[in-house]
Design a protein around this motif. Structure first.
Motif, short mmCIF file in Angstrom:
data_model
loop_
_atom_site.label_atom_id
_atom_site.label_comp_id
_atom_site.label_asym_id
_atom_site.label_seq_id
_atom_site.Cartn_x
_atom_site.Cartn_y
_atom_site.Cartn_z
N ILE A 52 0.84 -1.21 0.00
CA ILE A 52 0.00 0.00 0.00
C ILE A 52 0.87 1.24 0.00
O ILE A 52 0.65 2.18 -0.78
CB ILE A 52 -0.95 -0.01 1.21
CG1 ILE A 52 -1.89 -1.22 1.13
CG2 ILE A 52 -1.74 1.28 1.29
CD1 ILE A 52 -2.74 -1.40 2.36
N GLY A 53 1.87 1.26 0.86
CA GLY A 53 2.75 2.42 0.98
C GLY A 53 3.44 2.72 -0.34
O GLY A 53 3.52 3.88 -0.79
N GLY A 99 2.92 5.89 -2.65
CA GLY A 99 4.11 6.71 -2.91
C GLY A 99 4.27 6.98 -4.39
O GLY A 99 4.60 8.11 -4.82
N ILE A 100 4.02 5.94 -5.21
CA ILE A 100 4.12 6.10 -6.67
C ILE A 100 3.12 7.15 -7.14
O ILE A 100 3.46 8.09 -7.87
CB ILE A 100 3.85 4.75 -7.38
CG1 ILE A 100 4.98 3.76 -7.06
CG2 ILE A 100 3.72 4.94 -8.87
CD1 ILE A 100 4.73 2.35 -7.53
N VAL A 101 1.88 6.99 -6.64
CA VAL A 101 0.82 7.92 -7.04
C VAL A 101 1.17 9.34 -6.60
O VAL A 101 1.03 10.31 -7.37
CB VAL A 101 -0.53 7.48 -6.47
CG1 VAL A 101 -1.61 8.52 -6.74
CG2 VAL A 101 -0.93 6.13 -7.04
N ALA A 102 1.65 9.47 -5.34
CA ALA A 102 1.95 10.80 -4.81
C ALA A 102 3.03 11.48 -5.63
O ALA A 102 2.97 12.68 -5.89
CB ALA A 102 2.38 10.69 -3.34
N ALA A 103 4.04 10.70 -6.07
CA ALA A 103 5.13 11.31 -6.84
C ALA A 103 4.67 11.66 -8.26
O ALA A 103 5.07 12.66 -8.83
CB ALA A 103 6.31 10.34 -6.89
N ASP A 114 -0.88 13.38 -2.44
CA ASP A 114 0.43 13.94 -2.11
C ASP A 114 0.32 15.00 -1.02
O ASP A 114 1.15 15.07 -0.12
CB ASP A 114 1.04 14.54 -3.38
CG ASP A 114 2.49 14.91 -3.16
OD1 ASP A 114 3.17 14.18 -2.42
OD2 ASP A 114 2.94 15.93 -3.72
N GLY A 115 -0.71 15.82 -1.10
CA GLY A 115 -0.80 16.97 -0.22
C GLY A 115 -1.45 16.70 1.12
O GLY A 115 -1.14 17.37 2.10
N MET A 164 5.54 5.04 2.16
CA MET A 164 5.00 5.97 1.18
C MET A 164 5.98 7.12 0.93
O MET A 164 6.30 7.44 -0.21
CB MET A 164 3.67 6.51 1.70
CG MET A 164 2.95 7.40 0.73
SD MET A 164 1.35 7.87 1.39
CE MET A 164 0.87 9.05 0.14
N LEU A 165 6.49 7.66 2.01
CA LEU A 165 7.41 8.79 1.90
C LEU A 165 8.67 8.37 1.15
O LEU A 165 9.14 9.06 0.23
CB LEU A 165 7.76 9.28 3.31
CG LEU A 165 8.40 10.67 3.40
CD1 LEU A 165 7.40 11.71 2.92
CD2 LEU A 165 8.81 10.96 4.83
N GLY A 166 9.21 7.20 1.52
CA GLY A 166 10.44 6.71 0.89
C GLY A 166 10.23 6.51 -0.61
O GLY A 166 11.04 6.95 -1.44
#
Lengths: 569, 324
Positions: free
Chosen positions: B116-117, B121-125, B133-134, B209-211
């Motif tokens: 999930i993370g 993370g992919i989507v957020a980037a 992301d926000g 997610m952050l990583g």
């Protein structure tokens, strides 16, 4: 109808009514599973060998029964597998009459052979000597099928208490066990009220009643009333307390902070607690082999400096009472010597008085020599001492913080040090400490307490202090009282010895008593009743109590209250 | 293949060192198991019982070199000996009771959390400045920074104690007999796993997610991404097979490590939810100086971490042609 006849009729009907009322009361409901919690509890393993160092809970004093349970509250004997005991005239033998008609849970009869077999087994495998019997018992003789005589190697008049706690094993099962020390006994055969193990795993222990149990109540009904005992595993105190507050448990032995506003408030009608301060006295131990702690005046000043009421009210949440300077708590109430208390009062012991404590230190030459604001020894060596307490034992840590503040208030450079349990224990046993809080023992007589704290024979040649002899007190006088006490069966002599012992304790201050240990015990009346209450505290209620065997007395009294609680699986 | 062979030799050496340290480190702790057994009774036992206990536990008090040889020969036989605090129960049996729960709960949670993370993370980037992301990312990061113990207690208090949506403790309904073929038992296991699983997930997903987001952003600025887009490849294809495939490489090592540590359990979760597991067993073993039990757990953790790392190396070889 003559008036006489009328009177007779009235009396008769009252009697009959009375009988029917009492017989209705005797109709005690049976069945149900009582749910037990003891606070944090590790996952269960099946080790139903009572002589194992750490058997499954409920193996001792419920699955396996002792000969006699001496009630920790009041000291009266309750006869289980024995029905009486007598010492020989020379005090070198102790004869027990055994109960007839007792069956093991597999249906075999219990008799003297089982008792003789068990003692011989302990002699053959000293790893089983959990009671320390080999220190004073030579051999055992079978007199007849229901009489055994233990031949003592020395006069030891507490033998009936220790031998009373002895758990006979079934010879027909254990005689084929090759090594009873490593024997887990996964399918136990025993005589107690709960012998039928229905679940033992990482989440729960469930033991159900012994269909062959010998015990009967006054109306002749077989005991116990309950069907089963179930103890869930709670890996922490918080989840255990939450379950108790939620009404999921019936018989509880947890420490609960702020209990009135949490546990009791959740169901004031059914949730009760009583923390009988009958545990061993918690004391401040000082290393009496080191200066300045070797000076009785210094120890006296420490005793006068402590704010005992705050320790009890804040550190211990008001769950116990300040100790008295003899160190004896409510369990030995009848033994406390007024002369010793008077002597303690004249020395100012056990009473919070900073000014008087400071005056004692001034007089003994403990003044601030180097001007750093803290007192020094008469020769000018600075006094700096951490008070040790086990990391994470929050009630004790808070208590020690208050004690340290009390010490700082009279100019002593004290601080709090919280080593991990194993490290702390090692420090105390090897004498690498100055001052530390610690427990002591308690027993039916004051002997157990003074023995644990003062018996210099418990300190090994390598200097390891066993029991609670951490203060390293070595005195011929107190050692002498301990030996003399167990060498006589005369109560008047025993009292005199203990009076002298108390006098020695208050005048020498080998340790500073803080408070008698509270025994955690809560109960929930909504499904089961018959628990000891504050008004009818017939024995110690804590479900974890298995030294005296008080738990057996509770197990045989509690019963369910209605169809739901009696029928629940 | 030479790369993998070299790694294999390295892991074997690491294992040998671990076996020796595993023996030595527990014994460097002050305190001995026999005294701790007695101390646990806090004066409620007869002091002469010390002789009985010493007679029983002679095996943990012998000279160090003898203990070491017993340890080695036990290891070679795949036998860890009896546990001290549960004597005479074998270490394998003590661990057997808890390891299944740990693997199921923490294993599932770790894998789900990574999946999930990473996806988030992919989507957020890919969609920088979007809702994921926000808002989702900072929110999950904050949750991940909460004191774990406190967070778990709050979850129990709100969802189990107050709302009563889920059971408060244990891994199954304790009045049911363990039986994996009966639906009531299995469903109670699932019901009991929800809260602990969610607690681990919520507090750990933010980190992955952050990583992943940061790795992705680095990769997205590469020329070959622009190239792929210029060639007119589908957005999804560029995002997953061009960007994510490269960005995931560093995260894989971290994932392998945490898979290895699964076997160590999740101590806080176990305590708060009274969920059986290896973490609590290890805590207890350390407290009781139960050397055989501690050794077994540490060895299993070491083995698991080494194996997981080796698998990560294999995955590297498969994903990254440069490693071949």
């Amino acid at each position: 109808m003559s008036r006489k006849l009328l009177l007779v009729l009235v009396v008769l009907s009252v009697l009959l009514l009375g009988i029917s009322v009492t017989s209705a009361q005797m109709e005690i409901p049976r069945g149900g599973t009582v749910i037990v919690s003891e606070g944090q509890q590790a996952p269960f393993q099946a080790v139903f060998n009572p002589y194992n160092p750490n058997p499954t809970r409920w193996t001792r004093m419920s699955m396996f029964e002792p000969l006699i349970v001496f009630n920790p509250v009041g000291g009266e004997p309750n006869y289980f597998l024995a029905t009486s005991y007598t010492y020989g005239d020379d005090l070198l033998s102790l004869t027990f009459t055994l109960r007839e008609g007792v069956l093991w849970s597999d249906g075999e009869a219990f008799n003297a052979d089982d008792v003789v077999f068990t003692f011989n087994l302990i002699q053959q495998f000293p790893g089983l000597d959990w009671h320390g019997l080999l220190a004073f018992v030579d051999s055992v003789t079978k007199v007849d099928d229901y009489t055994v005589t233990f031949n003592l190697s020395r006069v030891y008049t507490l033998a009936h208490i220790i031998l009373g706690r002895f758990w006979p094993l079934p010879e027909h099962q254990w005689s084929t066990v090759a090594d009873p020390v490593t024997f887990a006994n996964e399918t136990p055969i025993a005589t107690g009220p709960l012998t039928n193990v229905t679940a033992v795993n990482e989440q729960v222990l469930e033991i159900c009643r012994n269909a062959n149990y010998w015990g009967r109540d006054e109306a002749g009904n077989q005991l116990p009333y309950i069907d089963c005992m179930r103890q869930p595993v709670f890996l922490g105190n918080d989840p255990a307390n939450l379950a108790a507050v939620n009404g999921e448990v019936d018989w509880i032995g947890n420490f609960m902070p702020d209990i009135d506003n949490t546990f009791v408030a959740a169901d004031p009608e059914n949730h009760h607690y009583f923390f009988w301060p009958g545990g061993g006295t918690v004391q401040l131990y000082v290393n009496t082999t080191k200066a300045p702690y070797s000076d009785v005046q210094f120890r006296r000043a420490l005793s006068m400096a402590i704010d005992y009421q705050s320790v009890v009210d804040i550190g211990m949440y008001g769950y116990t009472i300040p100790a008295n300077p003899t160190g004896l708590g409510p369990i030995n109430e009848g033994w406390i010597s007024q002369a010793a208390l008077d002597a303690a009062a004249s020395m100012g012991l056990g009473v919070f008085d900073s000014a008087a404590a400071a005056a004692v230190l001034d007089e003994a030459g403990y003044v601030d020599a180097d001007g750093d604001g803290w007192r020094d020894q008469p020769d000018g060596t600075p006094i700096v001492f951490p008070v040790q307490v086990v990391n994470g034992w929050t009630d004790w840590v808070t208590s020690v913080q208050i004690v340290v503040e009390s010490f700082q208030a009279i100019g002593l450079n004290a601080s709090v040090d919280t080593p991990e349990f194993g490290q702390w224990l090692n420090n105390l046993q090897t004498g690498t400490f100055d001052v530390s809080i610690g427990w002591s023992a308690s027993g039916l007589t004051p002997w157990d307490f003074y023995r644990a704290v003062l018996d210099s024979t418990l300190i090994t040649a390598e200097g390891v202090a066993n029991g609670s002899t951490w203060g390293r007190w070595v005195s011929e006088e107190t050692d002498g009282y301990l030996t003399a006490f167990v060498a006589t069966a005369d109560e008047a002599t025993q009292r005199e010895i203990m009076n002298n012992m108390q006098m020695a304790y208050v005048t020498n201050i080998p340790a500073i008593p803080l408070f008698p240990g509270p025994t955690w015990y809560e109960w929930n009346d909504s499904r089961f009743t018959g628990f000891p209450t504050e008004d009818n505290y017939y024995t110690q209620g804590s479900p974890w109590e298995e030294t005296f065997g008080a738990r057996l007395l509770v197990l045989l009294r509690i019963h369910c209250v209605d169809d739901t609680s009696c029928g629940q699986g | 293949m030479r790369f993998l062979a070299r790694r294999l030799v390295f892991y074997l050496v690491a294992l040998l060192v671990a076996i020796v340290l595993n023996f030595l480190i527990p014994r460097l702790m002050v305190g001995d198991p026999v005294q701790l057994i007695i101390a646990r009774f806090q004066g409620r036992i007869e002091p002469s019982a010390v002789d009985a206990i010493k007679a029983t536990f002679g095996f943990v008090q012998g000279p160090l070199h003898e203990q070491f040889f017993t340890y080695l020969s036990n290891l070679l036989q795949g036998n860890f000996g009896p546990s001290v605090m549960n004597y005479p129960v074998q270490v394998s049996q003590v661990l057997g009771a808890s390891i299944g729960w740990t693997l199921r709960l923490v294993g599932t949670a770790t894998i789900l959390s990574f999946l999930i993370g990473t996806l988030l993370g992919i989507v957020a980037a890919w969609r920088r400045g979007s809702f994921v992301d926000g808002y989702v990312l900072p929110f999950l990061s904050v949750l991940g920074a909460f004191p774990y113990f406190w967070f778990a207690l709050m979850v129990v208090y709100v969802f189990a104690f107050n709302l009563r949506w889920f059971p408060m403790s244990h891994a199954s309904d304790i009045s049911l007999r363990p039986d994996w073929t009966s639906w009531p038992y299995v469903s109670s296991v699932i019901e009991h796993a929800v809260l602990p699983l969610m607690t681990i997930l919520i507090t750990s997903v933010g980190g992955w997610m952050l990583g992943m987001r940061n790795n992705m952003i680095g990769v997205l600025s590469q020329d070959y991404i622009v190239m792929a887009q210029a060639k007119g490849l589908a957005e999804r294809r560029v995002m997953l097979t061009y960007a994510a495939r490269n960005a995931i490489l560093p995260a894989l090592t971290g994932f392998a490590m945490s898979l290895g540590f699964v076997i160590g359990g999740a101590l806080v979760i176990e305590i708060v939810f009274s969920y059986p597991g290896v973490g609590f067993t290890l805590l207890q073993a350390v407290g009781a100086r139960d050397y055989p039990l501690m050794q077994a757990i540490f060895l299993l953790i070491t083995l698991a971490v080494l194996v997981a790392n080796f698998l990560a190396d294999v995955a590297y070889v498969l994903l990254d042609p440069r490693a071949r």
